[in-house]
Design a protein around this motif. Sequence first.
Motif, PDB file in Angstrom:
ATOM      1  N   GLU A 158       6.202  -2.898   6.767  1.00  0.00           N
ATOM      2  CA  GLU A 158       4.786  -2.245   6.963  1.00  0.00           C
ATOM      3  C   GLU A 158       5.764  -1.127   7.576  1.00  0.00           C
ATOM      4  OE1 GLU A 158       0.701  -1.440   9.566  1.00  0.00           O
ATOM      5  OE2 GLU A 158       1.617  -3.729   9.208  1.00  0.00           O
ATOM      6  N   PHE A 159       6.433  -1.548   8.587  1.00  0.00           N
ATOM      7  CA  PHE A 159       7.194  -0.172   9.654  1.00  0.00           C
ATOM      8  C   PHE A 159       8.567   0.503   9.225  1.00  0.00           C
ATOM      9  CE2 PHE A 159       4.271  -1.915  12.982  1.00  0.00           C
ATOM     10  CZ  PHE A 159       3.194  -1.047  12.563  1.00  0.00           C
ATOM     11  N   HIS A 160       9.375  -0.273   8.150  1.00  0.00           N
ATOM     12  CA  HIS A 160      10.751   0.038   7.400  1.00  0.00           C
ATOM     13  C   HIS A 160      11.665   0.067   8.572  1.00  0.00           C
ATOM     14  CE1 HIS A 160       8.338  -0.124   3.540  1.00  0.00           C
ATOM     15  NE2 HIS A 160       7.952   0.977   4.319  1.00  0.00           N
ATOM     16  N   PHE A 161      12.296  -0.601   9.676  1.00  0.00           N
ATOM     17  CA  PHE A 161      12.869  -0.757  10.260  1.00  0.00           C
ATOM     18  C   PHE A 161      14.017  -1.586  10.526  1.00  0.00           C
ATOM     19  CE2 PHE A 161       9.522  -3.592  11.796  1.00  0.00           C
ATOM     20  CZ  PHE A 161      10.456  -4.240  12.345  1.00  0.00           C
TER      21      PHE A 161
ATOM     22  N   SER B  34      -0.357  -2.525  17.267  1.00  0.00           N
ATOM     23  CA  SER B  34       0.731  -1.272  17.495  1.00  0.00           C
ATOM     24  C   SER B  34       0.169  -0.490  15.899  1.00  0.00           C
ATOM     25  CB  SER B  34       1.861  -2.114  17.523  1.00  0.00           C
ATOM     26  OG  SER B  34       1.963  -2.531  18.636  1.00  0.00           O
ATOM     27  N   PRO B  35       0.325   0.930  16.401  1.00  0.00           N
ATOM     28  CA  PRO B  35       0.577   1.633  15.146  1.00  0.00           C
ATOM     29  C   PRO B  35       1.710   1.523  14.369  1.00  0.00           C
ATOM     30  CG  PRO B  35       0.095   2.709  16.813  1.00  0.00           C
ATOM     31  CD  PRO B  35      -0.103   1.415  17.118  1.00  0.00           C
ATOM     32  N   ASN B  36       2.759   1.683  14.902  1.00  0.00           N
ATOM     33  CA  ASN B  36       4.056   2.260  14.491  1.00  0.00           C
ATOM     34  C   ASN B  36       4.934   1.122  15.152  1.00  0.00           C
ATOM     35  OD1 ASN B  36       4.966   3.140  17.281  1.00  0.00           O
ATOM     36  ND2 ASN B  36       3.845   5.070  16.758  1.00  0.00           N
ATOM     37  N   PHE B  37       6.862   0.828  15.056  1.00  0.00           N
ATOM     38  CA  PHE B  37       7.286   0.044  15.432  1.00  0.00           C
ATOM     39  C   PHE B  37       7.928   0.896  16.986  1.00  0.00           C
ATOM     40  CE2 PHE B  37      12.433  -1.007  16.462  1.00  0.00           C
ATOM     41  CZ  PHE B  37      12.308  -1.802  16.493  1.00  0.00           C
ATOM     42  N   VAL B  38       7.679   1.338  17.212  1.00  0.00           N
ATOM     43  CA  VAL B  38       8.383   1.948  18.744  1.00  0.00           C
ATOM     44  C   VAL B  38       7.303   1.218  19.598  1.00  0.00           C
ATOM     45  CG1 VAL B  38       8.077   4.157  20.578  1.00  0.00           C
ATOM     46  CG2 VAL B  38       9.380   3.774  18.097  1.00  0.00           C
ATOM     47  N   THR B  39       6.069   1.166  19.084  1.00  0.00           N
ATOM     48  CA  THR B  39       5.155   0.782  19.629  1.00  0.00           C
ATOM     49  C   THR B  39       5.251  -0.591  20.104  1.00  0.00           C
ATOM     50  OG1 THR B  39       3.327   2.727  19.622  1.00  0.00           O
ATOM     51  CG2 THR B  39       2.464   0.990  20.281  1.00  0.00           C
TER      52      THR B  39
ATOM     53  N   ARG C 140       0.352  -0.587   2.769  1.00  0.00           N
ATOM     54  CA  ARG C 140      -0.296  -0.399   3.972  1.00  0.00           C
ATOM     55  C   ARG C 140      -0.999  -1.212   5.023  1.00  0.00           C
ATOM     56  NH1 ARG C 140      -5.552   1.072   1.309  1.00  0.00           N
ATOM     57  NH2 ARG C 140      -5.441  -0.837   0.648  1.00  0.00           N
ATOM     58  N   ARG C 141      -1.588  -0.844   6.016  1.00  0.00           N
ATOM     59  CA  ARG C 141      -2.024  -1.454   7.573  1.00  0.00           C
ATOM     60  C   ARG C 141      -3.607  -2.329   6.763  1.00  0.00           C
ATOM     61  NH1 ARG C 141      -3.380   0.105  13.698  1.00  0.00           N
ATOM     62  NH2 ARG C 141      -4.580  -1.539  14.436  1.00  0.00           N
TER      63      ARG C 141
END
Length: 515
Positions: A92-95, A145-150, A220-221
């Motif tokens: 989902e977040f591609h990290f 969490s909406p993204n990887f950093v969060t 997608r989420r």
Amino acid sequence: MATNLSDEKQQNDTPTSIGSPLNERRQLADLYGDASIDPAYQAKAHMLNRAIQEIGMGKYQWYLFVVAGFGWFADSVWPLLSGLILSPVVAEFHFNGPFLTLASNVGLLVGAIFWGMGCDVWGRRWSFNLTLLIAGLFGIAAGGSPNFVTLASLMAVLGTGVGGNLPVDSAVFLDFVPGSHQYLLTILSIWFCLGQLLASLIAWPLIANFSCTETTTTCRRADNMGWRYLLFCLGGITLFLWGLRFFTFKLLESPRYLVGIGQDADAVAVIHQLAAYNSTNCDLTVEKLAYIPGPTRGATRCIISESSKFSLTHIKALFATPKMAWSTSLLISLWGIIGLASTLYNSFLPYLLTSRGAHFGDGSLYITYRNQVILSALGVPGALLAGWTVDRPYIGRKGTLAIAAGLTGGFLFASTTARSSNDLLGWNCGYVFCSNIMYGVLYAISPEIFPAKDRGTGNGLTAMATRLFGVLAPIIALYANLATAVPVYIAGALIIFAGLLTLFLPYEPRGKASI
């Protein structure tokens, strides 16, 4: 000093001493037969041990076995989580996957240092009651969490709570359990196994049924809610356990901690509250506890700790003599080496099962998490076997830990020979069974060896070592090729080496009472 201790024994054998002569004969020998421990503290700790042994293993200790086990549960669930959710979160977040484990381990490192050392400064109760609350609240928050950093940030904060569980909870349990029942600290690792099993059981349907498929180009989420549901569930469970611990169980402050800061009257009051809770009696008095043998007699009340501020006092005490320094250094090394090896392997085990399974033609998420459940279930009999072997003559804590570590490393080596997914699962079953024995003993032997007045600090130092090397593990994984067997060989060799180091520990807690 020998004369003074002998005088103390004669005084304690009089009719006014704690307990009957029969109870006195049941007391276990002191773990420290040398001058490693402050003699004033040691004499008072002996009295407290006799009082707790006289009270016996009762209702309070069994309740404590349950609520302290919640700490083992949390320490199992949340570090495992980064591996359980890794595949869908990356989709989902591609990290780069190891960064999630890195964030989690940084939080665990901070928590181990802060709460472990802190519980020797401000006492056990605050630390015991706050660590689970932090883990539960931020676990639920991480699910949104909406993204990887969060996500990584919330996992790090969550880790600060989780990291303090084992250093604090093991100290709390040993502070109240009679010396004759210290083996229960090893069996407490059954909660660790139950945590692994529950997390895997919940993850199995959620990740398998609510995750993006391998053929999906854009994840997608709405199509990838499984890992979020898992965080919500485990965060809610952790909050529920905190509520049980906080609202239904009143933790008494550690009597050894109170003695360590000179509060003898409060320590005696705690002992009598413990006796009343267990519906028994104890004749310990402030006058008996205030007796200090030798040249320290007549000193001020704060004979062990002069302040409640962070200082190097507790650390220095763990290196006060060559024997104590050797013991502390070896324990820190053991935790660091095993922490590096196990984190490197365990954090990416679901990924390894998926990738190797795909190579063998059965790497679906369903099979991956089914296998994870099987592996987690094997930890339960491992914990029970560990609790039995640590009290066996000629084996004890050190022998059990050395044998389990050797077998754990051996099964890791053997797993590289797998030519099918079932082969890999079989070898991993042996690895998980033996590694749970290894960890069960490791979690127990360290707190047993550290004196109670410095136990939180000692637990914090060992936990810091395993968390610090746990931080290094995902960094290594960033540059290592997980498709090869090299990381497995490294992990196996490190664990076998740690087993050999165990044999050089100068203290064997079997048959001896921790103070």
